[in-house]
Design a protein around this motif. Structure first.
Motif, PDB file in Angstrom:
ATOM      1  N   THR A 150      10.031  18.992  -9.238  1.00 25.05           N
ATOM      2  CA  THR A 150      11.365  18.545  -9.647  1.00 25.05           C
ATOM      3  C   THR A 150      12.118  17.945  -8.469  1.00 25.05           C
ATOM      4  O   THR A 150      12.790  16.913  -8.602  1.00 25.05           O
ATOM      5  N   LEU A 151      12.010  18.567  -7.309  1.00 26.24           N
ATOM      6  CA  LEU A 151      12.669  18.029  -6.112  1.00 26.24           C
ATOM      7  C   LEU A 151      12.115  16.662  -5.738  1.00 26.24           C
ATOM      8  O   LEU A 151      12.866  15.774  -5.300  1.00 26.24           O
ATOM      9  N   LEU A 152      10.806  16.475  -5.911  1.00 28.50           N
ATOM     10  CA  LEU A 152      10.208  15.185  -5.577  1.00 28.50           C
ATOM     11  C   LEU A 152      10.745  14.085  -6.488  1.00 28.50           C
ATOM     12  O   LEU A 152      11.039  12.974  -6.044  1.00 28.50           O
ATOM     13  N   ILE A 153      10.912  14.417  -7.772  1.00 26.61           N
ATOM     14  CA  ILE A 153      11.463  13.436  -8.700  1.00 26.61           C
ATOM     15  C   ILE A 153      12.903  13.089  -8.325  1.00 26.61           C
ATOM     16  O   ILE A 153      13.345  11.942  -8.483  1.00 26.61           O
ATOM     17  N   LEU A 154      13.635  14.062  -7.795  1.00 31.03           N
ATOM     18  CA  LEU A 154      15.042  13.848  -7.428  1.00 31.03           C
ATOM     19  C   LEU A 154      15.214  13.392  -5.986  1.00 31.03           C
ATOM     20  O   LEU A 154      16.348  13.298  -5.499  1.00 31.03           O
TER      21      LEU A 154
ATOM     22  N   LYS B 214       0.840  -1.207   0.000  1.00 34.53           N
ATOM     23  CA  LYS B 214       0.000   0.000   0.000  1.00 34.53           C
ATOM     24  C   LYS B 214       0.873   1.253   0.000  1.00 34.53           C
ATOM     25  O   LYS B 214       0.624   2.200  -0.762  1.00 34.53           O
ATOM     26  N   MET B 215       1.903   1.271   0.838  1.00 34.63           N
ATOM     27  CA  MET B 215       2.804   2.416   0.875  1.00 34.63           C
ATOM     28  C   MET B 215       3.508   2.597  -0.471  1.00 34.63           C
ATOM     29  O   MET B 215       3.668   3.713  -0.965  1.00 34.63           O
ATOM     30  N   GLY B 216       3.935   1.481  -1.076  1.00 35.29           N
ATOM     31  CA  GLY B 216       4.619   1.565  -2.357  1.00 35.29           C
ATOM     32  C   GLY B 216       3.732   2.108  -3.454  1.00 35.29           C
ATOM     33  O   GLY B 216       4.150   2.955  -4.250  1.00 35.29           O
ATOM     34  N   SER B 217       2.489   1.645  -3.513  1.00 31.84           N
ATOM     35  CA  SER B 217       1.570   2.144  -4.544  1.00 31.84           C
ATOM     36  C   SER B 217       1.245   3.615  -4.322  1.00 31.84           C
ATOM     37  O   SER B 217       1.119   4.381  -5.285  1.00 31.84           O
ATOM     38  N   ASP B 218       1.132   4.036  -3.052  1.00 35.19           N
ATOM     39  CA  ASP B 218       0.905   5.463  -2.768  1.00 35.19           C
ATOM     40  C   ASP B 218       2.084   6.299  -3.245  1.00 35.19           C
ATOM     41  O   ASP B 218       1.908   7.390  -3.809  1.00 35.19           O
ATOM     42  N   ARG B 219       3.296   5.777  -3.043  1.00 40.04           N
ATOM     43  CA  ARG B 219       4.502   6.500  -3.468  1.00 40.04           C
ATOM     44  C   ARG B 219       4.534   6.634  -4.988  1.00 40.04           C
ATOM     45  O   ARG B 219       4.881   7.688  -5.529  1.00 40.04           O
ATOM     46  N   ILE B 220       4.165   5.552  -5.671  1.00 36.08           N
ATOM     47  CA  ILE B 220       4.160   5.605  -7.136  1.00 36.08           C
ATOM     48  C   ILE B 220       3.146   6.631  -7.623  1.00 36.08           C
ATOM     49  O   ILE B 220       3.408   7.385  -8.561  1.00 36.08           O
ATOM     50  N   ARG B 221       2.009   6.693  -6.994  1.00 34.38           N
ATOM     51  CA  ARG B 221       0.999   7.676  -7.391  1.00 34.38           C
ATOM     52  C   ARG B 221       1.515   9.094  -7.202  1.00 34.38           C
ATOM     53  O   ARG B 221       1.272   9.978  -8.026  1.00 34.38           O
ATOM     54  N   GLN B 222       2.241   9.329  -6.120  1.00 34.78           N
ATOM     55  CA  GLN B 222       2.821  10.656  -5.910  1.00 34.78           C
ATOM     56  C   GLN B 222       3.819  10.993  -7.001  1.00 34.78           C
ATOM     57  O   GLN B 222       3.849  12.131  -7.502  1.00 34.78           O
ATOM     58  N   LEU B 223       4.619   9.998  -7.380  1.00 33.92           N
ATOM     59  CA  LEU B 223       5.599  10.233  -8.439  1.00 33.92           C
ATOM     60  C   LEU B 223       4.905  10.499  -9.773  1.00 33.92           C
ATOM     61  O   LEU B 223       5.354  11.336 -10.560  1.00 33.92           O
ATOM     62  N   VAL B 224       3.816   9.781 -10.031  1.00 35.47           N
ATOM     63  CA  VAL B 224       3.073  10.007 -11.275  1.00 35.47           C
ATOM     64  C   VAL B 224       2.531  11.432 -11.318  1.00 35.47           C
ATOM     65  O   VAL B 224       2.622  12.121 -12.342  1.00 35.47           O
ATOM     66  N   LEU B 225       1.985  11.880 -10.203  1.00 36.51           N
ATOM     67  CA  LEU B 225       1.482  13.258 -10.144  1.00 36.51           C
ATOM     68  C   LEU B 225       2.606  14.264 -10.365  1.00 36.51           C
ATOM     69  O   LEU B 225       2.431  15.282 -11.042  1.00 36.51           O
ATOM     70  N   SER B 226       3.794  13.965  -9.804  1.00 36.34           N
ATOM     71  CA  SER B 226       4.937  14.859  -9.989  1.00 36.34           C
ATOM     72  C   SER B 226       5.404  14.873 -11.434  1.00 36.34           C
ATOM     73  O   SER B 226       5.771  15.913 -11.974  1.00 36.34           O
ATOM     74  N   LEU B 227       5.388  13.689 -12.080  1.00 37.74           N
ATOM     75  CA  LEU B 227       5.758  13.629 -13.492  1.00 37.74           C
ATOM     76  C   LEU B 227       4.793  14.447 -14.344  1.00 37.74           C
ATOM     77  O   LEU B 227       5.220  15.163 -15.262  1.00 37.74           O
ATOM     78  N   CYS B 228       3.523  14.324 -14.046  1.00 38.16           N
ATOM     79  CA  CYS B 228       2.538  15.095 -14.794  1.00 38.16           C
ATOM     80  C   CYS B 228       2.752  16.594 -14.583  1.00 38.16           C
ATOM     81  O   CYS B 228       2.685  17.394 -15.520  1.00 38.16           O
TER      82      CYS B 228
END
Length: 430
Positions: free
Chosen positions: A276-280, A240-254
């Motif tokens: 940009t900081l979140l991606i890095l 669950k934590m991993g999928s939440d993290r991926i969703r945050q990264l997807v939002l950051s990519l968008c």
């Protein structure tokens, strides 16, 4: 390539102090169509190769004056003659002498008395190898020239509209990731519910049948059933934590790509920096050999800035990546915590200023003057293209009519300042 054509293209220098050996080799090689030159000692051989470079040298080891070993050493020390294949001719069978000759640069050994078929076979092999090497070198030069041309073309493409293609790629990847992540997240609750029901069923069996048959008991012990029941919940929580993290990264990519805002329009600069900081984020964390990099944000009160959002985010990405690389590669002074400080403010001449500074060891003036040159990089081969800051300079100056500057002092760190004109949106300041 036929043996005859190889022979016609090659000259062999035979070096031997024995006239009989010279005559025999001259006759054998000439009969096969080779051009043959002869030398009776090492000194004469060294003089002859300067005036007429042979394609291969048959070199006697035991000669008066300088012997074959020293002659070979001098040949390999000369840039003009070092690539000529040398085959030693010797009556010595001592492996130590053979190793010595090969270590000096010889490609092969022929043992006296010379067997005609053997010497011809070895000569053909090494001439073919040399010809193949020359062809490979020629192809390499052609490829290097083609690569240089490609790099120049790449600069023009990147400095045109390539940032739009990058935004489309990032947005496409984010979309493709988002679908399976949503599927996983949507089913995790069901998995959790079904798992709970199955575990409850197992517990009921354990309650009403405390003494199962041997096969079931052995299987439960093998699976470590109690540990499995406890660890399963932890695994589901981690998923669950991993999928939440991926969703945050997807939002950051968008947010980073801002494909829907590719045109010049007012945007929140701080949101672009934060995405940009979140991606890095993974690069800012501590490593076994380096501490975590602290990020200090000194955000001023800014209006929305009229810009190309995805391209300006790429500028932030390039500068921050270089700052991280500099800190992790060169370290910091006086064992301080590695830090990147990001400051924003309204500058002079109706512009905003974004400052990104690190507390690293700084950049020497000779390097700093070339930072924005295309393909200039201080990183090892394969670690950097030298395009990041050049592209950033183009985006800021050509696309936005702004400025990008670098100020660095040795042992005091480096600061990049990006200035973007505010234009008509200045009126929106509170």
């Amino acid at each position: 390539m036929s043996v005859y054509s190889i022979s016609q293209e090659n000259t062999i220098l035979v070096v031997d102090d024995t006239p009989t050996n010279l005559q025999v080799l001259f006759d054998v090689l000439s009969e096969q169509g080779y051009r043959v030159a002869i030398a009776k000692n090492g000194e004469t051989a060294l003089q002859r190769v300067q005036s007429s470079e042979p394609n291969l040298i048959l070199l006697d080891v035991m000669m008066p004056g300088i012997d074959g070993f020293e002659t070979c050493q001098r040949l390999k020390a000369n840039p003009v003659t070092r690539d000529i294949p040398v085959i030693f001719m010797t009556a010595l069978s001592d492996s130590v002498d053979q190793v010595k000759g090969l270590s000096l640069g010889a490609v092969d050994y022929i043992t006296k008395p010379i067997q005609h078929e053997e010497v011809l076979a070895r000569i053909r092999v090494h001439l073919q190898l040399r010809n193949a090497t020359r062809i490979m070198e020629q192809r390499t030069n052609e490829l290097n020239q083609a690569l240089e041309s490609f790099k120049q073309a790449q600069v023009h493409l990147v400095q045109g509209e390539k940032m739009s293609a990058l935004a489309q790629l990032v947005a496409g990847v984010a979309h493709e990731i988002n679908n399976p992540v949503n599927f996983i997240q949507g089913n995790l609750n069901y998995v959790k519910e079904y798992t709970q029901e199955l575990l409850n069923l197992v517990q009921l069996y354990q309650k009403h049948y405390p003494n199962p048959v041997a096969e079931i008991r052995e299987r439960a012990e093998y699976l470590e059933l109690e540990f499995l029941q406890e660890d399963l919940w932890k695994m589901l929580g981690s998923m669950k934590m991993g999928s939440d993290r991926i969703r945050q990264l997807v939002l950051s990519l968008c947010n980073f790509s801002r494909l829907d805002e590719a045109d010049c329009k007012p945007v929140d600069i701080h949101a672009g920096i934060d995405s940009t900081l979140l991606i890095l984020q993974h690069r800012l964390k501590a490593r076994p050999d380096f501490p975590a990099i602290q990020v200090i944000k000194n955000y001023g009160q800014l209006p929305e800035v009229e810009c190309h959002p995805s391209q300006l985010n790429q500028v932030f990405m390039n500068i921050l990546t270089n700052a991280i690389d500099a800190l992790q590669t060169s370290g910091v002074r006086d064992n301080q915590q590695p830090t990147i400080t990001i400051s924003t403010s309204i500058g002079s001449a109706n512009s905003i200023a974004i400052s990104i500074a690190d507390n690293g060891v700084g950049i020497p003036e000779l390097i700093r003057s070339k930072l924005f040159d295309p393909f200039f990089t201080t990183k090892p081969v394969g670690k950097g293209t030298g395009l990041g800051l050049s592209i950033s300079h183009h985006i800021v100056t050509e696309k936005h009519g702004g400025k990008i500057e670098c100020d660095s002092t040795l042992d005091k760190g480096t600061e990049f300042v990006v200035k973007i004109p505010l234009r008509q949106v200045m009126a929106q300041v509170a």
